[in-house]
Design a protein around this motif. Sequence first.
Motif, PDB file in Angstrom:
ATOM      1  N   ASP A   8       0.880  -1.161   0.000  1.00 31.97           N
ATOM      2  CA  ASP A   8       0.000   0.000   0.000  1.00 31.97           C
ATOM      3  C   ASP A   8       0.924   1.218   0.000  1.00 31.97           C
ATOM      4  N   ALA A   9       1.100   1.810  -1.179  1.00 35.20           N
ATOM      5  CA  ALA A   9       2.078   2.893  -1.336  1.00 35.20           C
ATOM      6  C   ALA A   9       1.764   4.102  -0.472  1.00 35.20           C
ATOM      7  N   SER A  10       0.494   4.413  -0.276  1.00 31.22           N
ATOM      8  CA  SER A  10       0.172   5.587   0.535  1.00 31.22           C
ATOM      9  C   SER A  10       0.544   5.347   1.998  1.00 31.22           C
ATOM     10  N   TYR A  11       0.463   4.109   2.466  1.00 35.81           N
ATOM     11  CA  TYR A  11       0.904   3.785   3.824  1.00 35.81           C
ATOM     12  C   TYR A  11       2.413   4.029   3.961  1.00 35.81           C
ATOM     13  N   ILE A  12       3.184   3.470   3.034  1.00 40.28           N
ATOM     14  CA  ILE A  12       4.641   3.640   3.089  1.00 40.28           C
ATOM     15  C   ILE A  12       4.987   5.132   3.028  1.00 40.28           C
ATOM     16  N   ILE A  42      10.976 -13.344  -3.113  1.00 35.14           N
ATOM     17  CA  ILE A  42       9.627 -12.893  -3.449  1.00 35.14           C
ATOM     18  C   ILE A  42       9.292 -13.414  -4.839  1.00 35.14           C
ATOM     19  N   TRP A  43       8.166 -14.108  -4.937  1.00 34.78           N
ATOM     20  CA  TRP A  43       7.702 -14.630  -6.219  1.00 34.78           C
ATOM     21  C   TRP A  43       7.139 -13.505  -7.077  1.00 34.78           C
ATOM     22  N   ARG A  44       6.295 -12.665  -6.500  1.00 35.24           N
ATOM     23  CA  ARG A  44       5.688 -11.557  -7.238  1.00 35.24           C
ATOM     24  C   ARG A  44       5.370 -10.442  -6.257  1.00 35.24           C
ATOM     25  N   GLY A  45       5.505  -9.192  -6.738  1.00 36.26           N
ATOM     26  CA  GLY A  45       5.185  -8.045  -5.907  1.00 36.26           C
ATOM     27  C   GLY A  45       4.278  -7.081  -6.642  1.00 36.26           C
ATOM     28  N   TYR A  46       3.401  -6.438  -5.881  1.00 34.41           N
ATOM     29  CA  TYR A  46       2.478  -5.435  -6.416  1.00 34.41           C
ATOM     30  C   TYR A  46       2.587  -4.154  -5.603  1.00 34.41           C
ATOM     31  N   TYR A  47       2.616  -3.047  -6.307  1.00 34.34           N
ATOM     32  CA  TYR A  47       2.620  -1.698  -5.733  1.00 34.34           C
ATOM     33  C   TYR A  47       1.277  -1.084  -6.085  1.00 34.34           C
ATOM     34  N   LEU A  48       0.454  -0.772  -5.086  1.00 34.28           N
ATOM     35  CA  LEU A  48      -0.871  -0.205  -5.307  1.00 34.28           C
ATOM     36  C   LEU A  48      -0.925   1.202  -4.741  1.00 34.28           C
ATOM     37  N   ASN A  49      -1.489   2.122  -5.531  1.00 34.83           N
ATOM     38  CA  ASN A  49      -1.567   3.517  -5.096  1.00 34.83           C
ATOM     39  C   ASN A  49      -2.740   4.205  -5.769  1.00 34.83           C
ATOM     40  N   GLN A 118      -7.958   8.256  -0.954  1.00 35.00           N
ATOM     41  CA  GLN A 118      -7.586   7.044  -1.693  1.00 35.00           C
ATOM     42  C   GLN A 118      -8.832   6.190  -1.881  1.00 35.00           C
ATOM     43  N   MET A 119      -8.934   5.574  -3.043  1.00 34.46           N
ATOM     44  CA  MET A 119     -10.086   4.710  -3.278  1.00 34.46           C
ATOM     45  C   MET A 119      -9.634   3.457  -4.006  1.00 34.46           C
ATOM     46  N   GLY A 120     -10.056   2.312  -3.504  1.00 33.83           N
ATOM     47  CA  GLY A 120      -9.825   1.053  -4.191  1.00 33.83           C
ATOM     48  C   GLY A 120      -8.593   0.281  -3.792  1.00 33.83           C
ATOM     49  N   VAL A 121      -7.647   0.902  -3.107  1.00 32.97           N
ATOM     50  CA  VAL A 121      -6.380   0.219  -2.805  1.00 32.97           C
ATOM     51  C   VAL A 121      -6.586  -0.947  -1.852  1.00 32.97           C
ATOM     52  N   ASP A 122      -7.336  -0.749  -0.772  1.00 36.24           N
ATOM     53  CA  ASP A 122      -7.546  -1.840   0.193  1.00 36.24           C
ATOM     54  C   ASP A 122      -8.261  -3.020  -0.449  1.00 36.24           C
TER      55      ASP A 122
END
Length: 194
Positions: A8-12, A42-49, A118-122
Amino acid sequence: MKRLWLIDASYIHAINLQLFGPNRRVDYLKLRHLIEQRFGDIWRGYYLNSVQNEAHEARDRFHGWLQSAAPIGPNLMVKLYGLKNERVRNAYCVDCGAKVDLQCPHGGGDHNLINQRQMGVDVGLATLALVHKERYDTLVLSSGDGDLVDAVDHLAESGKEIELAVFSAGVSTDLQARSDRVLWIDDHMDEVVG
């Protein structure tokens, strides 16, 4: 053991700003290396923002770098969501509980005030964790949001291990209680600041 890393990019960003100010930023390539050192590959990573719709050259370059394979970038899939505009007329004071009317100092009550959220990240984080459930053994979560507890409970009950790569501030104790391991990012800032 396969690991799925969800960010969760906004958290970081928010906790990074709160603790260290605008001049020190987490480098996601260095953070990935630290997580892999401590937890495993890590097999796969996603950055959501969530971002504004307008084009932004520096932001677009940053998102391109995030998707770049090692050793150039952290090899993350980038998922971007919009921001929700909410009209605001008042707010509550946390210290005294009073309701406070808001108005622009330049136009008084004639100007419309909005707050962008923010909308949709969670929902995106929970969806990715569940959609890929059969493809990984361990979920590495870089989010402090307690709204993810139900998805985390489901995954843990399904035999998934839960690891957190988070700051010591701003992370739900509900998530901490459900984790098998925690990597406190602020204990390693010299290793992950870019």
